[in-house]
Design a protein around this motif. Sequence first.
Motif, PDB file in Angstrom:
ATOM      1  N   GLN A 141       5.707  13.987  -4.268  1.00 45.03           N
ATOM      2  CA  GLN A 141       5.602  12.645  -3.699  1.00 45.03           C
ATOM      3  C   GLN A 141       4.192  12.377  -3.188  1.00 45.03           C
ATOM      4  O   GLN A 141       3.638  11.288  -3.392  1.00 45.03           O
ATOM      5  CB  GLN A 141       6.614  12.480  -2.572  1.00 45.03           C
ATOM      6  N   SER A 144       2.005  11.875  -6.124  1.00 42.62           N
ATOM      7  CA  SER A 144       2.251  10.558  -6.706  1.00 42.62           C
ATOM      8  C   SER A 144       1.595   9.464  -5.871  1.00 42.62           C
ATOM      9  O   SER A 144       0.987   8.537  -6.398  1.00 42.62           O
ATOM     10  CB  SER A 144       3.752  10.315  -6.813  1.00 42.62           C
ATOM     11  N   GLN A 145       1.727   9.581  -4.539  1.00 46.95           N
ATOM     12  CA  GLN A 145       1.110   8.592  -3.662  1.00 46.95           C
ATOM     13  C   GLN A 145      -0.406   8.634  -3.786  1.00 46.95           C
ATOM     14  O   GLN A 145      -1.069   7.595  -3.812  1.00 46.95           O
ATOM     15  CB  GLN A 145       1.538   8.838  -2.217  1.00 46.95           C
ATOM     16  N   ARG A 146      -0.962   9.848  -3.880  1.00 46.58           N
ATOM     17  CA  ARG A 146      -2.413   9.968  -4.012  1.00 46.58           C
ATOM     18  C   ARG A 146      -2.876   9.352  -5.326  1.00 46.58           C
ATOM     19  O   ARG A 146      -3.885   8.643  -5.369  1.00 46.58           O
ATOM     20  CB  ARG A 146      -2.829  11.437  -3.953  1.00 46.58           C
ATOM     21  N   ASP A 147      -2.126   9.621  -6.421  1.00 47.96           N
ATOM     22  CA  ASP A 147      -2.480   9.026  -7.705  1.00 47.96           C
ATOM     23  C   ASP A 147      -2.376   7.506  -7.651  1.00 47.96           C
ATOM     24  O   ASP A 147      -3.213   6.785  -8.213  1.00 47.96           O
ATOM     25  CB  ASP A 147      -1.565   9.564  -8.807  1.00 47.96           C
ATOM     26  N   SER A 148      -1.323   7.011  -6.967  1.00 47.28           N
ATOM     27  CA  SER A 148      -1.159   5.568  -6.846  1.00 47.28           C
ATOM     28  C   SER A 148      -2.322   4.955  -6.082  1.00 47.28           C
ATOM     29  O   SER A 148      -2.860   3.912  -6.467  1.00 47.28           O
ATOM     30  CB  SER A 148       0.160   5.247  -6.140  1.00 47.28           C
ATOM     31  N   LEU A 149      -2.707   5.626  -4.982  1.00 45.61           N
ATOM     32  CA  LEU A 149      -3.834   5.114  -4.206  1.00 45.61           C
ATOM     33  C   LEU A 149      -5.124   5.156  -5.013  1.00 45.61           C
ATOM     34  O   LEU A 149      -5.932   4.220  -4.980  1.00 45.61           O
ATOM     35  CB  LEU A 149      -3.992   5.942  -2.920  1.00 45.61           C
ATOM     36  N   SER A 151      -5.375   5.104  -8.292  1.00 46.90           N
ATOM     37  CA  SER A 151      -5.278   4.068  -9.322  1.00 46.90           C
ATOM     38  C   SER A 151      -5.537   2.693  -8.735  1.00 46.90           C
ATOM     39  O   SER A 151      -6.227   1.864  -9.326  1.00 46.90           O
ATOM     40  CB  SER A 151      -3.901   4.124  -9.978  1.00 46.90           C
ATOM     41  N   ALA A 152      -4.958   2.441  -7.557  1.00 51.00           N
ATOM     42  CA  ALA A 152      -5.172   1.148  -6.906  1.00 51.00           C
ATOM     43  C   ALA A 152      -6.642   0.956  -6.556  1.00 51.00           C
ATOM     44  O   ALA A 152      -7.193  -0.139  -6.701  1.00 51.00           O
ATOM     45  CB  ALA A 152      -4.314   1.041  -5.652  1.00 51.00           C
ATOM     46  N   SER A 153      -7.289   2.047  -6.092  1.00 53.72           N
ATOM     47  CA  SER A 153      -8.703   1.956  -5.747  1.00 53.72           C
ATOM     48  C   SER A 153      -9.545   1.674  -6.980  1.00 53.72           C
ATOM     49  O   SER A 153     -10.442   0.829  -6.954  1.00 53.72           O
ATOM     50  CB  SER A 153      -9.157   3.267  -5.089  1.00 53.72           C
ATOM     51  N   GLN A 155      -8.505   0.274  -9.756  1.00 53.21           N
ATOM     52  CA  GLN A 155      -8.198  -1.086 -10.206  1.00 53.21           C
ATOM     53  C   GLN A 155      -8.930  -2.114  -9.355  1.00 53.21           C
ATOM     54  O   GLN A 155      -9.456  -3.108  -9.869  1.00 53.21           O
ATOM     55  CB  GLN A 155      -6.685  -1.323 -10.150  1.00 53.21           C
TER      56      GLN A 155
END
Length: 335
Positions: A141, A144-149, A151-153, A155
């Motif tokens: 988790q 996943s959160q780190r990857d999401s952050l 990716s968001a950064s 983007q």
Amino acid sequence: MASNRPAQSTSFAPNDTHAFGFAPGADEAPWEEWNPTEDSLRPVRGRHRVSKQRGGGLARSSTVLGVGVIAAVGAGGMASAQTGKAPVSISMPDLSSLTHSAKELIGEDTGAKHSEGTTATEAASDGSGAGEALRSRIMQQAESQRDSLASASVQATEDAAVKKAAAAAAKAQDDAVAKIAAAKKAEEAKKKAEEARLAELAKQYTLPTSSYTLTSRFGDAGSMWSSGYHTGLDFAAPTGTLIKAIHSGTITEAGWAGAYGYRTILTLDDGTQLWFCHQSSINVSVGQKVSTGDVIGRVGATGNVTGPHVHLEVHPNGGAAIDPMAWLQGKGLNP
């Protein structure tokens, strides 16, 4: 810790005093000090084992149990000593439940509950596996959160770059449009200024005659001209049509000029010479000052001609002839 005072002698007091202030009767076996062990405290039912507690929880639980057992034994001994009856057997409770209750009383974590017959090793193994699975899930988790952050950064960075590029492109386009508009405006202003200048000049210049037709232009080739090409601009008009001074100046020549017939030369203030040739008559004399529009002669067909017309030549500073059409247009005139 202070010791208890010696017990008073009584008729039933044993000679050999023991703990708790009493001794066994004559028909009783000698009392032995009872120390609870692991075997003596083994649960009556099943094979429950208590997981090892963190900190001092087990020690505190054992202390509570020990005190309770000792108190129960002491109470039984005292009752036996007072009544003289045989000691009452003590029924040991299910220590597993007692231990659980004690743990709840002292607020300790009871740990994982195992089904009856499960060994401590198996329970520990199961707990370790569950903990490892939980840890793995938490790590997944977090990843996943780190990857999401991340990716968001990324983007957000890309969006900002695209937005900045779009803004820069829009600004460049606006600047280009503004430059084109400014250049167009400047060109229009320049054109208007030139038109105004020519209009002002047109007031100072005029065409040599009216009701005319242009027949031969500068540079036209032909055997009729000694140079092999035409050196002026011909305004064909009826004989006797008035010839006017194009601009103010001084008459520097007036008379017969061979192939040019009767010719009048008007010299302007800047030194430019204007030749009016093939006239039927001359109305001015050498040295005369004339202004724009003054009559200097009349259209004729004298000299080397094929019909009546005014042959106009332009000689800057008295030099070689140039195209009269371009010169007249430069003065705001359009023949």
